[in-house]
Design a protein around this motif. Structure first.
Motif, PDB file in Angstrom:
ATOM      1  N   ALA A 139       0.675  -1.164  -0.111  1.00 57.23           N
ATOM      2  CA  ALA A 139       0.017  -0.144  -0.023  1.00 57.23           C
ATOM      3  C   ALA A 139       1.080   1.263   0.143  1.00 57.23           C
ATOM      4  O   ALA A 139       0.562   2.171  -0.729  1.00 57.23           O
ATOM      5  N   ALA A 140       2.013   1.288   0.649  1.00 57.45           N
ATOM      6  CA  ALA A 140       2.897   2.394   0.836  1.00 57.45           C
ATOM      7  C   ALA A 140       3.429   2.876  -0.536  1.00 57.45           C
ATOM      8  O   ALA A 140       3.451   3.853  -1.071  1.00 57.45           O
ATOM      9  N   ILE A 141       3.993   1.453  -1.295  1.00 60.79           N
ATOM     10  CA  ILE A 141       4.685   1.715  -2.200  1.00 60.79           C
ATOM     11  C   ILE A 141       3.882   2.086  -3.548  1.00 60.79           C
ATOM     12  O   ILE A 141       3.882   3.102  -4.200  1.00 60.79           O
ATOM     13  N   VAL A 142       2.629   1.513  -3.567  1.00 59.41           N
ATOM     14  CA  VAL A 142       1.654   1.940  -4.648  1.00 59.41           C
ATOM     15  C   VAL A 142       0.881   3.191  -4.340  1.00 59.41           C
ATOM     16  O   VAL A 142       0.806   3.927  -5.500  1.00 59.41           O
ATOM     17  N   GLY A 143       0.637   3.395  -3.341  1.00 68.54           N
ATOM     18  CA  GLY A 143       0.289   4.689  -2.843  1.00 68.54           C
ATOM     19  C   GLY A 143       0.963   5.843  -3.147  1.00 68.54           C
ATOM     20  O   GLY A 143       0.644   6.847  -3.696  1.00 68.54           O
ATOM     21  N   GLY A 144       2.250   5.589  -2.710  1.00 68.15           N
ATOM     22  CA  GLY A 144       3.203   6.729  -2.870  1.00 68.15           C
ATOM     23  C   GLY A 144       3.410   7.057  -4.319  1.00 68.15           C
ATOM     24  O   GLY A 144       3.615   8.115  -4.863  1.00 68.15           O
ATOM     25  N   LEU A 145       3.477   5.985  -5.187  1.00 62.91           N
ATOM     26  CA  LEU A 145       3.432   6.150  -6.518  1.00 62.91           C
ATOM     27  C   LEU A 145       2.501   7.068  -7.374  1.00 62.91           C
ATOM     28  O   LEU A 145       2.670   7.697  -8.225  1.00 62.91           O
ATOM     29  N   VAL A 146       1.382   6.452  -6.983  1.00 65.08           N
ATOM     30  CA  VAL A 146       0.044   7.099  -7.377  1.00 65.08           C
ATOM     31  C   VAL A 146       0.370   8.797  -6.937  1.00 65.08           C
ATOM     32  O   VAL A 146      -0.266   9.787  -7.897  1.00 65.08           O
ATOM     33  N   VAL A 147       0.479   9.178  -5.847  1.00 70.51           N
ATOM     34  CA  VAL A 147       0.490  10.417  -5.328  1.00 70.51           C
ATOM     35  C   VAL A 147       1.442  11.155  -6.390  1.00 70.51           C
ATOM     36  O   VAL A 147       1.280  12.375  -6.685  1.00 70.51           O
ATOM     37  N   ALA A 148       2.760  10.691  -6.325  1.00 72.70           N
ATOM     38  CA  ALA A 148       3.601  11.218  -7.087  1.00 72.70           C
ATOM     39  C   ALA A 148       3.165  11.356  -8.548  1.00 72.70           C
ATOM     40  O   ALA A 148       3.468  12.681  -9.256  1.00 72.70           O
ATOM     41  N   ALA A 149       2.570  10.467  -9.303  1.00 77.73           N
ATOM     42  CA  ALA A 149       2.063  10.802 -10.724  1.00 77.73           C
ATOM     43  C   ALA A 149       1.029  11.930 -10.680  1.00 77.73           C
ATOM     44  O   ALA A 149       1.027  12.624 -11.830  1.00 77.73           O
ATOM     45  N   PHE A 150       0.067  11.962  -9.716  1.00 74.19           N
ATOM     46  CA  PHE A 150      -0.741  13.180  -9.968  1.00 74.19           C
ATOM     47  C   PHE A 150      -0.270  14.357  -9.799  1.00 74.19           C
ATOM     48  O   PHE A 150      -0.657  15.464 -10.315  1.00 74.19           O
ATOM     49  N   GLY A 151       0.909  14.409  -8.854  1.00 78.33           N
ATOM     50  CA  GLY A 151       1.807  15.779  -8.931  1.00 78.33           C
ATOM     51  C   GLY A 151       2.253  16.009 -10.422  1.00 78.33           C
ATOM     52  O   GLY A 151       2.232  17.162 -10.751  1.00 78.33           O
ATOM     53  N   PHE A 152       2.740  15.133 -11.202  1.00 78.19           N
ATOM     54  CA  PHE A 152       3.176  15.259 -12.416  1.00 78.19           C
ATOM     55  C   PHE A 152       1.977  15.757 -13.355  1.00 78.19           C
ATOM     56  O   PHE A 152       2.382  16.583 -14.166  1.00 78.19           O
ATOM     57  N   LEU A 187      -0.713  17.224 -12.621  1.00 77.64           N
ATOM     58  CA  LEU A 187      -0.858  18.828 -12.344  1.00 77.64           C
ATOM     59  C   LEU A 187       0.105  19.792 -12.954  1.00 77.64           C
ATOM     60  O   LEU A 187      -0.434  20.903 -13.457  1.00 77.64           O
ATOM     61  N   THR A 188       1.138  19.236 -13.257  1.00 73.71           N
ATOM     62  CA  THR A 188       2.058  20.229 -13.707  1.00 73.71           C
ATOM     63  C   THR A 188       1.723  20.316 -15.322  1.00 73.71           C
ATOM     64  O   THR A 188       2.245  21.513 -16.055  1.00 73.71           O
ATOM     65  N   ALA A 189       1.275  19.354 -15.841  1.00 75.31           N
ATOM     66  CA  ALA A 189       0.703  19.785 -17.081  1.00 75.31           C
ATOM     67  C   ALA A 189      -0.441  20.768 -17.550  1.00 75.31           C
ATOM     68  O   ALA A 189      -0.157  21.470 -18.538  1.00 75.31           O
ATOM     69  N   VAL A 190      -0.875  21.525 -16.335  1.00 72.22           N
ATOM     70  CA  VAL A 190      -1.839  22.297 -16.660  1.00 72.22           C
ATOM     71  C   VAL A 190      -0.933  23.929 -16.500  1.00 72.22           C
ATOM     72  O   VAL A 190      -1.449  24.971 -16.716  1.00 72.22           O
ATOM     73  N   ILE A 191       0.270  24.034 -16.007  1.00 70.00           N
ATOM     74  CA  ILE A 191       1.053  25.088 -15.670  1.00 70.00           C
ATOM     75  C   ILE A 191       1.326  25.872 -17.111  1.00 70.00           C
ATOM     76  O   ILE A 191       1.868  25.159 -18.111  1.00 70.00           O
ATOM     77  N   SER A 192       1.200  27.061 -17.137  1.00 68.36           N
ATOM     78  CA  SER A 192       1.536  27.757 -18.399  1.00 68.36           C
ATOM     79  C   SER A 192       2.733  28.782 -17.852  1.00 68.36           C
ATOM     80  O   SER A 192       3.021  28.992 -16.857  1.00 68.36           O
ATOM     81  N   ALA A 193       3.105  29.617 -18.970  1.00 71.55           N
ATOM     82  CA  ALA A 193       3.849  30.638 -18.317  1.00 71.55           C
ATOM     83  C   ALA A 193       3.271  31.836 -17.627  1.00 71.55           C
ATOM     84  O   ALA A 193       4.270  32.602 -16.867  1.00 71.55           O
ATOM     85  N   GLU A 194       2.114  31.923 -17.688  1.00 69.84           N
ATOM     86  CA  GLU A 194       1.250  32.993 -16.696  1.00 69.84           C
ATOM     87  C   GLU A 194       0.960  32.245 -15.223  1.00 69.84           C
ATOM     88  O   GLU A 194       0.505  32.891 -14.455  1.00 69.84           O
ATOM     89  N   THR A 195       1.107  31.036 -15.058  1.00 70.93           N
ATOM     90  CA  THR A 195       0.705  30.616 -13.985  1.00 70.93           C
ATOM     91  C   THR A 195       1.417  30.855 -12.430  1.00 70.93           C
ATOM     92  O   THR A 195       0.945  31.075 -11.567  1.00 70.93           O
TER      93      THR A 195
END
Length: 246
Positions: A74-87, A89-97
């Motif tokens: 659970a710790a390994i899978v959960g940690g990877l999923v959290v990290a993936a969602f962090g990445f 979210l960065t896809a919506v970042i723009s130069a003005e963000t």
């Protein structure tokens, strides 16, 4: 190599490699975003990367207790999923963000990577017989190093290809435009040669980089989620601790 017959050992080793491929690849991409798109100098960019490092450091302390309470899987899978969602979210970042959203993404990535790395290292060491403890520890370090190299290769090549494909600027000599499309670093170095079109060139480079960063973030998230799915499928469900034969 016999240690890899134990799924606790092999799946955890893969998780370490995936986690640190995301870490090193992300640092490579986001450092350029902070400097070239947001305009920070090297020291300012490094300072703004610090929350990512701190999040990894702090969450790594929590990795073993979380694994003990919820199970290593659970710790390994959960940690990877959290990290993936962090990445993701960065896809919506723009130069003005600006920096605020990126900071939140850094914290999420760091928390996920830190928990995964510690839980996986704990699993690697506990899965190996006592006489192979040195080999198990070396494998954990090797997985980290290989993951970092893989992350730089995947993130770097994806970023470069995406940037070159989306870089468009009118009014420049073809040779200058071709060279500027190689990377945002090259574009900034060549900007003085563009004369009156300098600002146009820099803006085009920023836009192309941000679009490429979004694509790279999705690729990185996909890599992490693939690692999470492999760990979910192959890592045993039981929470038993202690030494297991390979």
């Amino acid at each position: 190599l016999a240690l890899f017959r134990n799924p606790r050992f092999s799946a955890a080793s893969l998780a370490v490699a995936v986690a640190f491929s995301a870490f090193f690849g992300g640092v490579f991409v986001f450092t350029q975003y902070l400097q070239y798109v947001l305009g920070y100098d090297a020291l300012e960019a490094g300072t703004r990367l610090a929350p990512l490092m701190l999040a990894v450091a702090l969450s790594s302390v929590l990795g073993a207790p979380i694994a003990s309470r919820l199970g290593s899987k659970a710790a390994i899978v959960g940690g990877l999923v959290v990290a993936a969602f962090g990445f993701i979210l960065t896809a919506v970042i723009s130069a003005e963000t600006g920096y605020g959203l990126l900071l939140a993404c850094f914290v999420m990535m760091g928390l996920g990577i830190g928990v995964t790395a510690t839980a996986a290292a704990d699993s690697i060491l506990s899965a190996a017989p006592e006489e192979n403890a040195g080999s198990a520890s070396a494998m954990d370090e090797t997985a980290l190093e290989l993951g970092g190299a893989l992350g730089l290769a995947v993130f770097g090549s994806t970023l470069a290809a995406g940037y070159s494909a989306t870089f468009v600027v009118d009014g420049l000599p073809p040779d200058l435009a071709a060279r500027a499309s190689e990377s945002i670093t090259t574009a900034f170095q060549l900007a003085p040669e563009a004369a009156a079109e300098e600002q146009m060139l820099l803006e085009a480079a920023r836009v192309a980089f941000v679009e490429a960063m979004g694509t790279t973030s999705f690729v990185g998230a996909g890599l992490i989620l693939a690692g999470a799915l492999i760990a979910l499928y192959f890592y045993p469900r039981d929470k038993k601790r202690g030494v297991e034969p390979p």
